[in-house]
Design a protein around this motif. Sequence first.
Motif, PDB file in Angstrom:
ATOM      1  N   VAL A   1       0.919  -1.182  -0.026  1.00 26.16           N
ATOM      2  CA  VAL A   1      -0.105   0.029   0.027  1.00 26.16           C
ATOM      3  C   VAL A   1       0.946   1.169  -0.021  1.00 26.16           C
ATOM      4  N   GLY A   2       0.671   2.076  -0.902  1.00 23.21           N
ATOM      5  CA  GLY A   2       1.612   3.316  -1.068  1.00 23.21           C
ATOM      6  C   GLY A   2       0.614   4.623  -1.520  1.00 23.21           C
ATOM      7  N   GLY A   3       1.263   5.775  -1.300  1.00 23.66           N
ATOM      8  CA  GLY A   3       0.602   6.929  -2.022  1.00 23.66           C
ATOM      9  C   GLY A   3       1.065   7.087  -3.400  1.00 23.66           C
ATOM     10  N   MET A   4       0.751   8.577  -3.873  1.00 23.39           N
ATOM     11  CA  MET A   4       1.053   8.959  -5.275  1.00 23.39           C
ATOM     12  C   MET A   4       2.537   9.287  -4.966  1.00 23.39           C
ATOM     13  N   GLY A   5       3.219   8.590  -6.283  1.00 20.92           N
ATOM     14  CA  GLY A   5       4.800   8.494  -6.451  1.00 20.92           C
ATOM     15  C   GLY A   5       5.282   7.400  -5.846  1.00 20.92           C
ATOM     16  N   ALA A   6       4.670   6.342  -5.268  1.00 19.24           N
ATOM     17  CA  ALA A   6       5.282   5.354  -4.531  1.00 19.24           C
ATOM     18  C   ALA A   6       6.084   4.395  -5.494  1.00 19.24           C
ATOM     19  N   ARG A   7       7.264   4.050  -5.134  1.00 14.86           N
ATOM     20  CA  ARG A   7       8.040   2.961  -6.066  1.00 14.86           C
ATOM     21  C   ARG A   7       7.769   1.394  -5.292  1.00 14.86           C
ATOM     22  N   LEU A   8       7.899   0.609  -6.252  1.00 11.44           N
ATOM     23  CA  LEU A   8       8.063  -0.896  -5.930  1.00 11.44           C
ATOM     24  C   LEU A   8       9.007  -1.515  -6.687  1.00 11.44           C
TER      25      LEU A   8
END
Length: 193
Positions: free
Chosen positions: A123-130
């Motif tokens: 789960v991550g916000g706008m612009g999160a990287r994976l």
Amino acid sequence: MTDFALRKTMILLEEIHHEGGPEAASPRLRGAILALVKNPFAGRYEPDLQPAMERLKPLGLMMTERLIAAMGGRGGIDSYGKGAIVGEGGEIEHGALWHVPGGYAMRARLGESRAIVPSAMKVGGMGARLDVPLGHINAAYVRSHFDAIEVGLHDGPRAGEILFALAMARGGRVHDRMGGLTVAEVKGEDGLR
């Protein structure tokens, strides 16, 4: 798939010529395709998510076909992986919806592929990287193909969205020298060796 309305897609391709050592005879190609979709489950708890996996299969097939085309065709693609970033209002289990549609699509279009499709989600916000893990398509123990490709978009996932990713590569790491099972030794019988 209409309840997973598609906002945008992006394809990433990189050619790796060397990692500080000698230049490779032919560069390694890594690619990923990303899709930002509406999360129909955001903001509420849904006890039965599994039917949604079937509705995502067309998206998985479209993404797979576009990535294979961008990489110049199926020939030589021997690594794959998948991932998801769930935006605000969603839960990690919404990213797990991608297990069947993402893996199914790549297996359907890449042909023989016995190894599990490596996966990562968060789960991550706008612009999160994976970091989407990559592994050999027929033998999970091929160390030369243990890798990852970083993905993300500057404007997503927004609240109520999911970013789904598929990744593929042609060839192992450019300067692989960690031993283990080699591609030439792969039997492809059980997805491990």
